[in-house]
Design a protein around this motif. Structure first.
Motif, PDB file in Angstrom:
ATOM      1  N   PHE A 479       0.842  -1.193   0.000  1.00 48.93           N
ATOM      2  CA  PHE A 479       0.000   0.000   0.000  1.00 48.93           C
ATOM      3  C   PHE A 479       0.878   1.244   0.000  1.00 48.93           C
ATOM      4  CE2 PHE A 479       0.516  -1.418   4.421  1.00 48.93           C
ATOM      5  CZ  PHE A 479       1.046  -0.280   5.017  1.00 48.93           C
ATOM      6  N   GLY A 480       0.218   2.405  -0.013  1.00 51.02           N
ATOM      7  CA  GLY A 480       0.923   3.675   0.018  1.00 51.02           C
ATOM      8  C   GLY A 480       1.241   4.186  -1.378  1.00 51.02           C
ATOM      9  N   SER A 481       1.855   5.358  -1.422  1.00 48.83           N
ATOM     10  CA  SER A 481       2.213   5.978  -2.697  1.00 48.83           C
ATOM     11  C   SER A 481       3.479   5.348  -3.267  1.00 48.83           C
ATOM     12  CB  SER A 481       2.436   7.484  -2.502  1.00 48.83           C
ATOM     13  OG  SER A 481       1.271   8.103  -1.991  1.00 48.83           O
ATOM     14  N   LYS A 499      -3.057  -5.633  -8.625  1.00 53.95           N
ATOM     15  CA  LYS A 499      -3.745  -6.197  -7.459  1.00 53.95           C
ATOM     16  C   LYS A 499      -2.952  -6.021  -6.162  1.00 53.95           C
ATOM     17  CE  LYS A 499      -7.018  -9.850  -6.440  1.00 53.95           C
ATOM     18  NZ  LYS A 499      -7.540 -11.186  -6.763  1.00 53.95           N
ATOM     19  N   ASN A 500      -2.763  -4.760  -5.785  1.00 48.85           N
ATOM     20  CA  ASN A 500      -2.265  -4.371  -4.475  1.00 48.85           C
ATOM     21  C   ASN A 500      -3.193  -3.281  -3.946  1.00 48.85           C
ATOM     22  OD1 ASN A 500       0.529  -5.600  -3.614  1.00 48.85           O
ATOM     23  ND2 ASN A 500       0.683  -5.311  -5.837  1.00 48.85           N
ATOM     24  N   SER A 501      -2.696  -2.468  -3.041  1.00 48.69           N
ATOM     25  CA  SER A 501      -3.499  -1.351  -2.523  1.00 48.69           C
ATOM     26  C   SER A 501      -2.720  -0.050  -2.613  1.00 48.69           C
ATOM     27  CB  SER A 501      -3.911  -1.625  -1.062  1.00 48.69           C
ATOM     28  OG  SER A 501      -4.773  -2.741  -0.980  1.00 48.69           O
ATOM     29  N   PHE A 502      -1.887   0.085  -3.631  1.00 51.94           N
ATOM     30  CA  PHE A 502      -1.171   1.335  -3.838  1.00 51.94           C
ATOM     31  C   PHE A 502      -2.174   2.458  -4.088  1.00 51.94           C
ATOM     32  CE2 PHE A 502       2.235  -1.663  -5.200  1.00 51.94           C
ATOM     33  CZ  PHE A 502       3.193  -1.270  -4.279  1.00 51.94           C
ATOM     34  N   SER A 503      -1.817   3.661  -3.623  1.00 49.64           N
ATOM     35  CA  SER A 503      -2.746   4.786  -3.720  1.00 49.64           C
ATOM     36  C   SER A 503      -1.983   6.051  -4.099  1.00 49.64           C
ATOM     37  CB  SER A 503      -3.475   4.974  -2.383  1.00 49.64           C
ATOM     38  OG  SER A 503      -2.537   5.218  -1.336  1.00 49.64           O
ATOM     39  N   GLY A 504      -2.744   7.146  -4.184  1.00 49.19           N
ATOM     40  CA  GLY A 504      -2.137   8.420  -4.523  1.00 49.19           C
ATOM     41  C   GLY A 504      -1.976   8.589  -6.028  1.00 49.19           C
ATOM     42  N   GLU A 505      -1.479   9.757  -6.421  1.00 49.66           N
ATOM     43  CA  GLU A 505      -1.232  10.029  -7.832  1.00 49.66           C
ATOM     44  C   GLU A 505       0.069   9.366  -8.281  1.00 49.66           C
ATOM     45  OE1 GLU A 505      -1.419  14.150  -8.729  1.00 49.66           O
ATOM     46  OE2 GLU A 505      -3.423  14.435  -7.887  1.00 49.66           O
ATOM     47  N   ASN A 524      -5.628  -1.373  -8.088  1.00 47.84           N
ATOM     48  CA  ASN A 524      -5.055  -0.678  -6.945  1.00 47.84           C
ATOM     49  C   ASN A 524      -6.004   0.454  -6.543  1.00 47.84           C
ATOM     50  OD1 ASN A 524      -2.153  -1.590  -6.144  1.00 47.84           O
ATOM     51  ND2 ASN A 524      -2.174  -1.732  -8.379  1.00 47.84           N
ATOM     52  N   LYS A 525      -5.491   1.490  -5.898  1.00 43.67           N
ATOM     53  CA  LYS A 525      -6.314   2.614  -5.475  1.00 43.67           C
ATOM     54  C   LYS A 525      -5.703   3.931  -5.937  1.00 43.67           C
ATOM     55  CE  LYS A 525      -7.907   0.096  -1.357  1.00 43.67           C
ATOM     56  NZ  LYS A 525      -7.962   0.071   0.130  1.00 43.67           N
ATOM     57  N   PHE A 526      -5.020   3.906  -7.073  1.00 49.61           N
ATOM     58  CA  PHE A 526      -4.428   5.125  -7.607  1.00 49.61           C
ATOM     59  C   PHE A 526      -5.524   6.131  -7.942  1.00 49.61           C
ATOM     60  CE2 PHE A 526      -1.018   2.054  -8.791  1.00 49.61           C
ATOM     61  CZ  PHE A 526       0.004   2.633  -8.051  1.00 49.61           C
ATOM     62  N   SER A 527      -5.198   7.405  -7.768  1.00 50.88           N
ATOM     63  CA  SER A 527      -6.180   8.465  -7.989  1.00 50.88           C
ATOM     64  C   SER A 527      -5.568   9.564  -8.846  1.00 50.88           C
ATOM     65  CB  SER A 527      -6.650   9.030  -6.639  1.00 50.88           C
ATOM     66  OG  SER A 527      -5.549   9.526  -5.902  1.00 50.88           O
ATOM     67  N   ASN A 549      -9.086   1.349 -10.695  1.00 53.49           N
ATOM     68  CA  ASN A 549      -8.460   2.307  -9.798  1.00 53.49           C
ATOM     69  C   ASN A 549      -9.457   3.434  -9.524  1.00 53.49           C
ATOM     70  OD1 ASN A 549      -5.467   1.801  -9.077  1.00 53.49           O
ATOM     71  ND2 ASN A 549      -5.567   1.186 -11.242  1.00 53.49           N
ATOM     72  N   LYS A 550      -8.971   4.618  -9.164  1.00 54.07           N
ATOM     73  CA  LYS A 550      -9.838   5.751  -8.859  1.00 54.07           C
ATOM     74  C   LYS A 550      -9.470   6.967  -9.700  1.00 54.07           C
ATOM     75  CE  LYS A 550     -10.636   4.255  -4.074  1.00 54.07           C
ATOM     76  NZ  LYS A 550     -10.568   4.635  -2.636  1.00 54.07           N
ATOM     77  N   PHE A 551      -9.028   6.709 -10.934  1.00 44.80           N
ATOM     78  CA  PHE A 551      -8.656   7.810 -11.819  1.00 44.80           C
ATOM     79  C   PHE A 551      -9.894   8.600 -12.223  1.00 44.80           C
ATOM     80  CE2 PHE A 551      -4.993   4.959 -12.549  1.00 44.80           C
ATOM     81  CZ  PHE A 551      -3.979   5.855 -12.246  1.00 44.80           C
TER      82      PHE A 551
END
Length: 674
Positions: A479-481, A499-505, A524-527, A549-551
């Protein structure tokens, strides 16, 4: 895929002799002129022979040339295909370049006769089909001890010449003669000129990649034949019969990639001089003879990819000298970890992958070869338990480890900084991956930790990995950026974080990874917005997967600038707006064939033997309603998936790509049926 290259020279980088320049002998004028005569007709757009200049008087400094530092005579010349492949069009009568086959055709070789002290000559890939008197010229070289005529179209010119071709080596001042006739479409009718071979000088003969259907019985009387390479002839023979036609003085036998049947019987004990034995990729069956382990000089043994079984017990007193052992895809009679392995105190290369081991590894195994291993592969078994720290197990130069597809658990151990390849995928490893910050020597080119239960953030120490080509951390719980140092991996070809939980831009530094061909950040959870620099900077991409993701925002028009793009998956995000009409400019989507670039690298297996490895890219694709993982066919797949976003009903500017309210998957081209 793994292919083996057998090299009998020690280097391709030829440098001037060492010592004080004032004491160095420069090359002789007549030999220098002979080399210039060869170079004169060559068109060399890439400057590969730029050092071969008339105003450079010492030819000993030229690339591809080695001289004797006492006399100045040229002793080694490498003008083979590996050196000439990029020369371009050669139009002189002496040399003709055939661009359709990538081959140089030599018609005059008289210039060679001036190199009377030549000891090694490599003409790999240079056609001699129309060369005049080439045999006579080569036979006139009195000191020649190594000759490579691979891929020289000898099937068209060899047979008219007498058996004196090899007998001439008896007049050589060398104590050893190497002859490589590989990949010339030779048939067994060529054996007539080998029959009278009587020289007492030890000879190594390379016949790889021809059309030979066996070895004649008289080879058993050739006591001077100490090395034989007979690989890739696809000959269907009973191996014991083949073996019985060989000289008992044989020191090396490379006969991989044939269709040998039968067993590795007790007859092998008669070849007491054998040091190298490679019978991989055949159809041998039965139990490996115990007599094999009694050969007193055996150092290199490759029996991989046969139907052989490995008994659980052997008499082990005489096998401590084996350095290289590959039993991949052979089967152990018992699933326990084989005890014989720990008796091999000189091992540097060990491959027991896919051998049916279902056991834990005894702790003393890991301590058996301190600072010695160069290659360890235990993949595709069912080995469980924890792996101890491996800081001191591997050699102090390049080394590799593959423990993938097992049941190892616990934290990932500390590993040596000399690793160039580390594959721990498809296990049950847990914990964080901070250990990668200890790999500071910059040697790593392959790292795969996918399909584990790893947690935590990707540490910001990736500047160590300037030569990394593949980074696969997919199917974990990271996870994390993404850290800014990810942009330091300027040679990275494949980045797989699916298929992880990476996030952020996505970090701006990622645009520095301009060598990328496959970027998979899906699930993932990229935005943030889809970065425009992907299309501007990552022009080599053929796979771009940002699905699930969350783009937000619109599809940047710059993605239409990716000339190689074949797989585009932006599904399951919060994108809106209209689908850009310029997506029709993605010409690779509609062209025949697939992406041709491979991620390849050579590794040093053992002395003068190299292996070419090719990474097989893969990806999870939503295909016709089902999620499928594509491997070797991924480069043929051509698809765009924009589903499950919030696009408008229309495509911009009346594009032929259809778009429904729910924006279902858009497939421009299905898997080609070739």
């Amino acid at each position: 895929m793994l292919s083996i290259l057998l090299l009998t020279t020690t280097t391709n980088q030829l440098v001037p002799v060492g010592g004080d320049d004032r004491n160095m002998k420069k090359c002789l004028d007549n030999e220098r002129e002979a080399l210039l005569l060869f170079k004169a007709p060559l068109h060399d757009p890439h400057g590969r022979l730029s050092t071969w200049r008339a105003d450079e008087h010492d030819c000993c400094n030229w690339s591809g040339v080695t001289c004797n530092n006492q006399t100045g005579h040229v002793t080694m010349l490498e003008i083979g295909y590996r050196n000439l492949e990029e020369f371009g069009n050669l139009t002189n009568l002496q040399v003709l370049y055939l661009s359709n086959v990538g081959r140089c055709r030599v018609e005059k070789v008289e210039w060679l006769s001036h190199l009377t002290h030549l000891e090694e000559l490599d003409m790999d890939g240079i056609s001699l089909a129309k060369a005049e008197k080439w045999v006579d010229v080569i036979l006139s070289l009195p000191k020649l001890s190594w000759l490579s005529l691979r891929r020289c179209e000898l099937s068209q010119v060899m047979y008219p010449y007498s058996s004196s071709f090899l007998n001439s080596s008896s007049s050589s001042s060398s104590s050893f003669f190497r002859l490589d006739l590989g990949y010339n479409n030779l048939t067994s009718s060529m054996y007539h000129w080998l029959y009278p071979l009587t020289t007492n000088i030890p000879i190594s003969l390379g016949l790889n990649g021809n059309m030979l259907d066996g070895i004649p019985k008289y080879f058993g009387n050739l006591s001077s034949l100490t090395g034989l390479s007979f690989a890739d002839n696809s000959v269907a023979l009973n191996f014991p019969d083949f073996l019985n036609n060989l000289s008992l003085g044989l020191r090396s036998l490379f006969a991989f990639k044939n269709q040998f049947t039968g067993s590795l019987s007790d007859d092998i004990q008669k070849f007491s001089s054998l040091r190298y034995l490679d019978l991989s990729h055949n159809h041998l069956n039965g139990s490996i003879s115990e007599k094999l382990w009694e050969l007193p000089r055996l150092e290199y043994l490759d029996l991989s990819f046969n139907n052989l079984t490995v008994p659980s017990t052997y008499h082990l007193s005489n096998i401590s000298y084996v350095k290289y052992l590959d039993l991949s895809s052979c089967k152990l009679l018992e699933p326990r970890f084989p005890k014989l392995i720990q008796t091999l105190k000189n091992l540097t290369h060990l491959d027991l992958s896919n051998t049916g081991i279902s056991d834990t590894i005894p702790l003393e195994f890991w301590d058996a070869w301190p600072s010695q291993l160069k290659y360890l592969n235990l993949s595709s078994n069912n080995i469980s338990g924890k792996v101890p720290d491996l800081l001191s197990n591997f050699a102090k130069d390049y080394s590799e480890m593959d423990l993938s597809s097992n049941s190892f658990n616990g934290p990932i151990p500390n590993v040596t900084t000399t690793l160039t390849s580390l594959n721990l995928s498809r296990n049950k490893f847990t914990g964080v991956i901070s250990f990668i910050c200890q790999i500071v020597d910059g040697l790593l080119y392959f790292l795969d930790l996918s399909h584990n239960s790893l947690v935590g953030q990707l540490p910001d120490c990736l500047w160590h990995f300037k030569h990394l080509r593949v980074l696969n951390l997919g199917h974990n719980n990271l996870f994390g950026s993404l850290p800014p140092s990810i942009g330091s991996m300027i040679e990275l070809k494949v980045l797989y974080l699916f298929k992880n939980s990476f996030s952020g831009e996505l970090p701006l530094s990622l645009k520095n990874c301009t060598s990328l061909i496959s970027l998979n950040l899906g699930a993932n959870k990229f935005s943030g917005t889809v970065p425009v620099w992907i299309g501007e900077n990552l022009s080599g991409l053929y796979v771009l997967i940002l699905r699930s993701n969350k783009f937000i925002g619109t599809i940047p028009l710059q993605l239409c600038q990716l000339p190689n793009l074949q797989v585009l998956d932006l599904s399951m995000n919060n994108l809106h707006g209209s689908i850009p009409s310029c997506l029709s400019n993605l010409t690779s989507m509609v062209q025949q064939g697939g992406f041709s670039q491979d991620v390849q690298y050579y590794r040093n297996v053992t002395d003068n033997i190299f292996a070419l490895e090719t990474y097989v890219d893969h990806a999870m694709i939503e295909w016709q309603g089902d999620e499928r993982e594509f491997f070797s066919t991924l480069k043929l797949l051509k698809t765009i998936d924009l589903s499950s976003n919030r696009f408008a009903d229309e495509v911009e500017d009346d594009d032929p790509i259809s778009n429904s309210t729910n924006c279902t998957q858009v497939d421009l081209l299905c898997l080609p049926l070739h």
